[in-house]
Scaffold this motif. Sequence first.
Motif, PDB file in Angstrom:
ATOM      1  N   MET A   1      19.933 116.676   5.539  1.00 19.74           N
ATOM      2  CA  MET A   1      20.036 115.221   5.713  1.00 19.74           C
ATOM      3  C   MET A   1      20.780 114.917   7.005  1.00 19.74           C
ATOM      4  SD  MET A   1      21.665 112.430   3.095  1.00 19.74           S
ATOM      5  CE  MET A   1      21.643 110.701   3.489  1.00 19.74           C
ATOM      6  N   SER A   2      20.264 113.943   7.757  1.00 20.42           N
ATOM      7  CA  SER A   2      20.882 113.615   9.041  1.00 20.42           C
ATOM      8  C   SER A   2      22.201 112.883   8.847  1.00 20.42           C
ATOM      9  CB  SER A   2      19.935 112.751   9.875  1.00 20.42           C
ATOM     10  OG  SER A   2      19.691 111.522   9.231  1.00 20.42           O
ATOM     11  N   ALA A   3      23.120 113.124   9.754  1.00 21.01           N
ATOM     12  CA  ALA A   3      24.413 112.438   9.758  1.00 21.01           C
ATOM     13  C   ALA A   3      24.923 112.401  11.185  1.00 21.01           C
ATOM     14  CB  ALA A   3      25.405 113.132   8.845  1.00 21.01           C
ATOM     15  N   ILE A   4      25.304 111.217  11.619  1.00 19.66           N
ATOM     16  CA  ILE A   4      25.822 111.007  12.974  1.00 19.66           C
ATOM     17  C   ILE A   4      27.231 110.428  12.858  1.00 19.66           C
ATOM     18  CG2 ILE A   4      25.521 109.772  15.155  1.00 19.66           C
ATOM     19  CD1 ILE A   4      23.375 111.793  14.775  1.00 19.66           C
ATOM     20  N   ALA A   5      28.143 110.943  13.663  1.00 21.29           N
ATOM     21  CA  ALA A   5      29.495 110.396  13.720  1.00 21.29           C
ATOM     22  C   ALA A   5      29.711 109.720  15.063  1.00 21.29           C
ATOM     23  CB  ALA A   5      30.539 111.494  13.525  1.00 21.29           C
ATOM     24  N   LEU A   6      30.335 108.550  15.032  1.00 19.16           N
ATOM     25  CA  LEU A   6      30.736 107.857  16.258  1.00 19.16           C
ATOM     26  C   LEU A   6      32.253 107.783  16.255  1.00 19.16           C
ATOM     27  CD1 LEU A   6      31.648 104.888  17.606  1.00 19.16           C
ATOM     28  CD2 LEU A   6      30.137 106.397  18.862  1.00 19.16           C
ATOM     29  N   ILE A   7      32.865 108.439  17.221  1.00 16.16           N
ATOM     30  CA  ILE A   7      34.327 108.475  17.315  1.00 16.16           C
ATOM     31  C   ILE A   7      34.739 107.745  18.576  1.00 16.16           C
ATOM     32  CG2 ILE A   7      36.373 109.939  17.342  1.00 16.16           C
ATOM     33  CD1 ILE A   7      33.090 111.575  16.583  1.00 16.16           C
ATOM     34  N   ASP A   8      35.687 106.825  18.458  1.00 18.99           N
ATOM     35  CA  ASP A   8      36.208 106.179  19.658  1.00 18.99           C
ATOM     36  C   ASP A   8      37.716 105.992  19.534  1.00 18.99           C
ATOM     37  OD1 ASP A   8      36.449 103.963  17.981  1.00 18.99           O
ATOM     38  OD2 ASP A   8      35.884 102.557  19.551  1.00 18.99           O
ATOM     39  N   ALA A   9      38.344 105.947  20.689  1.00 17.16           N
ATOM     40  CA  ALA A   9      39.802 105.799  20.748  1.00 17.16           C
ATOM     41  C   ALA A   9      40.166 104.323  20.650  1.00 17.16           C
ATOM     42  CB  ALA A   9      40.346 106.390  22.045  1.00 17.16           C
ATOM     43  N   ASN A  10      41.193 104.025  19.900  1.00 17.11           N
ATOM     44  CA  ASN A  10      41.646 102.642  19.731  1.00 17.11           C
ATOM     45  C   ASN A  10      42.430 102.200  20.964  1.00 17.11           C
ATOM     46  OD1 ASN A  10      40.589 103.009  17.174  1.00 17.11           O
ATOM     47  ND2 ASN A  10      42.579 103.436  16.246  1.00 17.11           N
ATOM     48  N   HIS A  11      42.084 100.983  21.475  1.00 15.41           N
ATOM     49  CA  HIS A  11      42.729 100.430  22.681  1.00 15.41           C
ATOM     50  C   HIS A  11      43.094 101.565  23.654  1.00 15.41           C
ATOM     51  CE1 HIS A  11      45.568 100.447  19.201  1.00 15.41           C
ATOM     52  NE2 HIS A  11      46.362 101.075  20.018  1.00 15.41           N
ATOM     53  N   PHE A  12      42.054 102.224  24.188  1.00 17.07           N
ATOM     54  CA  PHE A  12      42.192 103.504  24.863  1.00 17.07           C
ATOM     55  C   PHE A  12      43.167 103.469  26.038  1.00 17.07           C
ATOM     56  CE2 PHE A  12      40.452 106.572  28.077  1.00 17.07           C
ATOM     57  CZ  PHE A  12      40.850 107.729  27.432  1.00 17.07           C
ATOM     58  N   TYR A  13      43.031 102.495  26.953  1.00 20.79           N
ATOM     59  CA  TYR A  13      43.917 102.468  28.117  1.00 20.79           C
ATOM     60  C   TYR A  13      45.377 102.342  27.690  1.00 20.79           C
ATOM     61  CZ  TYR A  13      39.942 101.806  31.333  1.00 20.79           C
ATOM     62  OH  TYR A  13      38.801 101.967  32.071  1.00 20.79           O
ATOM     63  N   VAL A  14      45.636 101.475  26.732  1.00 25.28           N
ATOM     64  CA  VAL A  14      47.010 101.308  26.249  1.00 25.28           C
ATOM     65  C   VAL A  14      47.481 102.594  25.579  1.00 25.28           C
ATOM     66  CG1 VAL A  14      48.473 100.071  24.607  1.00 25.28           C
ATOM     67  CG2 VAL A  14      46.819  98.815  26.006  1.00 25.28           C
ATOM     68  N   ALA A  15      46.612 103.225  24.794  1.00 27.82           N
ATOM     69  CA  ALA A  15      46.990 104.463  24.113  1.00 27.82           C
ATOM     70  C   ALA A  15      47.348 105.550  25.115  1.00 27.82           C
ATOM     71  CB  ALA A  15      45.851 104.925  23.205  1.00 27.82           C
ATOM     72  N   CYS A  16      46.609 105.630  26.233  1.00 28.42           N
ATOM     73  CA  CYS A  16      46.933 106.620  27.272  1.00 28.42           C
ATOM     74  C   CYS A  16      48.320 106.375  27.849  1.00 28.42           C
ATOM     75  CB  CYS A  16      45.882 106.570  28.378  1.00 28.42           C
ATOM     76  SG  CYS A  16      44.245 107.162  27.894  1.00 28.42           S
ATOM     77  N   GLU A  17      48.662 105.121  28.069  1.00 29.59           N
ATOM     78  CA  GLU A  17      49.989 104.798  28.593  1.00 29.59           C
ATOM     79  C   GLU A  17      51.075 105.191  27.584  1.00 29.59           C
ATOM     80  OE1 GLU A  17      50.629 103.779  31.552  1.00 29.59           O
ATOM     81  OE2 GLU A  17      48.645 103.164  32.283  1.00 29.59           O
ATOM     82  N   ARG A  18      50.800 104.998  26.298  1.00 27.40           N
ATOM     83  CA  ARG A  18      51.805 105.283  25.276  1.00 27.40           C
ATOM     84  C   ARG A  18      52.026 106.780  25.064  1.00 27.40           C
ATOM     85  NH1 ARG A  18      50.217 100.686  20.699  1.00 27.40           N
ATOM     86  NH2 ARG A  18      51.643  99.062  21.480  1.00 27.40           N
ATOM     87  N   VAL A  19      51.024 107.605  25.370  1.00 22.87           N
ATOM     88  CA  VAL A  19      51.166 109.042  25.175  1.00 22.87           C
ATOM     89  C   VAL A  19      52.384 109.571  25.930  1.00 22.87           C
ATOM     90  CG1 VAL A  19      50.129 111.279  25.737  1.00 22.87           C
ATOM     91  CG2 VAL A  19      48.758 109.523  24.638  1.00 22.87           C
ATOM     92  N   PHE A  20      52.586 109.093  27.144  1.00 24.29           N
ATOM     93  CA  PHE A  20      53.670 109.606  27.985  1.00 24.29           C
ATOM     94  C   PHE A  20      54.871 108.673  28.047  1.00 24.29           C
ATOM     95  CE2 PHE A  20      49.846 111.745  29.422  1.00 24.29           C
ATOM     96  CZ  PHE A  20      50.274 113.065  29.492  1.00 24.29           C
TER      97      PHE A  20
END
Length: 418
Positions: A1-20
């Motif tokens: 049976m087919s199954a597709i996952a869509l993964i995306d980062a939440n508020h990506f630019y802000v999340a990148c800033e928060r990592v560091f």
Amino acid sequence: MSAIALIDANHFYVACERVFDPHLERRPVVVLSNNDGCVVARSPEAKALGIPIGAPWFRCRELARRHGVVARSSNYALYGDLSARLMAVLGQFSPRQEVYSIDECFLDLAGMDHDPTAYGQAMRQRVHQWLGLPVCVGIGPTKTLAKLANRLAKQEPDWDGVCALGAPALADPLARLDVATVWGIGPRWAARLRALGIETARDLRAADPKTLRRRFGVTMERIVWELRGVAGLELAEMAPPQHQIIASRSFGRPVSDLTELQSAMAQHVARAAEKLRRQRSHARLVQAFVGLDRFPSPAPTAGLLRLPAPTGDTARLTAAAGRLVAALYRPGAAYRRAGVMLLELTPVARAQETLWEPADDDRTAARLAVLDRINARWGRGTLRLAREGFAQPWAMRQDCRSPAYTTRWADLPVARAG
């Protein structure tokens, strides 16, 4: 049976800033566009304050001051590098991956003997542990349903960031989603669908595909079948080559000097040529364009030049763009923007010489390969043409830019033992 996952980062630019910068956690944060002009990303806390996407930053400053909003200039080097790392981590969960944008991708989960929800949680946990980025996962039998499942995963806190459409616990989640949220349905189509009584994604799924095809075309019919679990959109493991490549930026201040204008154009050409070689193509047409500080103006703002032979050589492309800029330049005019577009792209394998100009030879290809390897290893612009210059008074205004933590040696974060 087919199954597709869509993964995306939440508020990506802000999340990148928060990592560091952990001090940004739970604080309202916005990321600004080129020259710190407009808000292009915001944290949930900034969204709750009513700061809209696209708002001019100067109009938000007073609100930001009252509520302690932190502003960051766009840091494309950081975002691009973390995007590449994100896709590499997610690619470990499936042999087939389609990178859809800087912060989202599709994975083919067909034939995998895993509980979909548990597998989605494993993706979230690994990304958070290895990169510190928050992601949501939507899983469905088609790409359209995976997209809708991802939206539901963001909306329902009880699902903890993962929604697998078709799970027994879900009654009929499509009834909760407005028809405008369906992938491929724009505002104009949504208005026409509502006029037909189709208000939700469930309504659209139940509509007659043939009737909608007569009214809207084959794309709408395909969307209906996708909502019913019949795949009509294949997973693209490799992005198709671009048919044109553009590089442009606004200036931090108006530019009136021809040398500065050509220097800026040379940097844009270098970026475009790098993308051209990355997809193993050559260009035959070069278009240069400039934007004046005041409009309208009788002066021409774009020019086109056909090269004697297709090329991927930065030097040849820069020389062509330089001639175009010299022809477009008007003494005393103030320019706010410049850019280049490479057209008539052909694969390197199909390059043909002419009687007047040879195609790029092996020595040229070797030189360009060394240039690209060094710049990839040590940072863009480490090796450059002299025409690009070193002083860049025209460079974008980025008063609030964070360091390029992962792509520049001088900006590497330092950890000290207590």
